[in-house]
Design a protein around this motif. Sequence first.
Motif, short mmCIF file in Angstrom:
data_model
loop_
_atom_site.label_atom_id
_atom_site.label_comp_id
_atom_site.label_asym_id
_atom_site.label_seq_id
_atom_site.Cartn_x
_atom_site.Cartn_y
_atom_site.Cartn_z
N PRO A 156 0.81 -1.23 0.00
CA PRO A 156 0.00 0.00 0.00
C PRO A 156 0.84 1.28 0.00
N ASP A 172 4.19 1.10 -17.07
CA ASP A 172 3.84 -0.31 -16.86
C ASP A 172 5.11 -1.04 -16.46
N LYS A 225 -0.64 -8.80 -13.02
CA LYS A 225 -0.05 -7.46 -12.94
C LYS A 225 -1.13 -6.37 -13.00
N LEU A 233 -2.87 -6.03 -9.71
CA LEU A 233 -2.08 -5.36 -8.67
C LEU A 233 -1.71 -3.93 -9.03
N GLY A 234 -2.14 -3.48 -10.19
CA GLY A 234 -1.85 -2.10 -10.58
C GLY A 234 -0.44 -1.90 -11.12
N LEU A 235 0.27 -3.00 -11.44
CA LEU A 235 1.62 -2.88 -12.00
C LEU A 235 1.56 -2.54 -13.48
N VAL A 236 0.47 -2.94 -14.11
CA VAL A 236 0.24 -2.68 -15.53
C VAL A 236 -1.18 -2.15 -15.68
N ARG A 237 -1.35 -1.20 -16.59
CA ARG A 237 -2.69 -0.65 -16.82
C ARG A 237 -3.39 -1.41 -17.94
N VAL A 279 -4.50 1.93 -3.81
CA VAL A 279 -3.39 1.83 -2.85
C VAL A 279 -3.85 1.23 -1.52
N ARG A 317 -4.45 -2.51 -1.53
CA ARG A 317 -3.23 -3.34 -1.60
C ARG A 317 -2.73 -3.74 -0.22
N GLY A 318 -3.14 -3.00 0.81
CA GLY A 318 -2.77 -3.35 2.17
C GLY A 318 -3.44 -4.63 2.65
N PHE A 378 1.19 -10.70 -2.28
CA PHE A 378 1.55 -11.07 -3.65
C PHE A 378 2.94 -11.70 -3.71
N LEU A 388 6.56 -1.79 5.36
CA LEU A 388 5.81 -1.24 4.21
C LEU A 388 4.31 -1.46 4.38
N ALA A 389 3.96 -2.55 5.06
CA ALA A 389 2.54 -2.85 5.28
C ALA A 389 1.99 -2.07 6.47
N HIS A 440 1.62 -9.53 6.45
CA HIS A 440 0.60 -8.65 7.05
C HIS A 440 -0.75 -9.36 7.16
#
Lengths: 254, 323
Positions: free
Chosen positions: A90, A253, B54, B57-61, B77, B80-81, B85, B108-109, B156
Amino acid sequence: MGAISVIALNAFRESLRDKILYNLVLFAGLLIGLSVLLADLSITEHHKVIADMGLAAINLIGVIIAIFVGISLVNKEIERRTIYTIMARPISRASFIMGKYLGLSLTLFVNMTIMLAVFLLTLGLYHVPIQPSIFQAVALIFVEIMVVTAIALFFSTFTSTTLSAIFTLGLYVIGHLTADLRTVVATSESGPIKSLIELLYYLSPNLEMLNLKGQAAVGVAAAPEYVMMAALYGFMYAGVLLIGACLIFQQRDF
Amino acid sequence: MDDIVTEGLTKSYASGWPRRPPFVALDGLSLNVRRGEIFGFLGPNGAGKTTTLKILLGLVRATSGQAYLLGQPAGDVAARGRIGFLPESPYFYDYLTAEEFLGFYGQLAGLNRAAIYQRVEDLLGLVGLAEARTRQLRKFSKGMLQRVGLAQALIHDPELIILDEPMTGLDPVGRKQVRDLILSLRDRGKTVFFSTHILHDVEMICDRVGIVMKGRLVASGRVDELVRQDHTQSVEVVCQQLKVEGNALIHSLASRVLQQGQQCLIVLPNSDAVDALVGEIRRQGGRLLSVTPHKASLEDLFFQEATQQTSRPLPHMTSGRVS
């Protein structure tokens, strides 16, 4: 602890474990060795030579680390795919960029502080008076390195490592020649070339504004207002680049 | 309640040449993963599995289409908490020790120091790496990296766990441990969505599966439903003292007949003709040794789909099988 500081401290830890600070041994050896040599060669101006050379060495090593670590900050994460698990957490992409920038800045700050300490020790050994101008010059060298790091990071968000290195190095050189660009603009007769160089002049950072090495070596201090303004200019320039880097990175990307 | 929903997800990449058409990695993929289930996402290499993950998870649109995780748009965002992954062949910061690595992801979590300490302790034990806690990841084997990566995904205690090829690089013992871990996650009410091409694992643990080929979902549902629906079971009949040569009835019923000495193997395409065949064997004075129904496997279905897609450049969804 916020995400930015977690990323920043990890980037700092990475640079320590990758032994980036080993450059300090090179710096100390270079500075002390050449000072001994030049102090013997130069009879009248060895104080100036030692101060000049020390400041130049601090600047050079700082810029080299800023460029070569800066260009790989983001690219390395993408190429090695470590970014996948980070971006699945996050945290925003802007936080990631800022964390990486601050992490390298912390590395450079620690690096420069140690270089400054070695430099002051060398000055003391050769009985060179330590003037406030030395600290002014080093402070603005640090600002310049912050700008160069931001340039490297900016390019690395959308080009390869090699192209980022070329562009950053190019902008660094142009940044020290902005006064000459202005002369070219004034004297050029070709319209398109004049416009192009004028554009380059306004887009490039005026890094000479952050260069006080020459006068610091002879003990002439700049006005505190000037140092403040120059530092503010540098941080603003770096800030704009970081915003640009965050915006570009937002669209990428992986 | 669905934890993952995708609707007409499409991803295309520009070819880089003006007249060449773009490469379509995903072509209108729609699927749903229910809360608390283990969903296996199957497909050959290059089918679009990783691209789907991807996007989630928002790594690729995505070029077009919608994707939602835990009720939020993919890439959100905050959502994702609540997601863990593990990427395929994970690469991590190899200068960190195992406990530093897990601590970093815990931070990070947003976990506090005490929670991180406890979770690192538990997870290193769970994945069998307690002994290697102070070893740098650069000294880890591939299997160890996979296991520490799994621990990272769980640090987490997420509600939804997305795993890209989690069995890759593991030995049989390691694979069983991961299978057991996935099952225990479901027992605790977690949703697990994982991609793989190891069909055996999918058959053993998944509640439902989706098969993706050339960017399209070609089948989705419970494993037993898919297999039953698509494959007629074959039956192998073994008998003795039977002369099959010249027996028109047996040859008309069987899809294959093999005579080896006294023994004879007769393969029927389905179970309908078993009674007729057994009757014929008895009439001819043969001795029945065994009747074995051959259950179609997910592998058969997978290969059938793969063969169909190879013969069709751009396949359409197989109607009635995509939920």
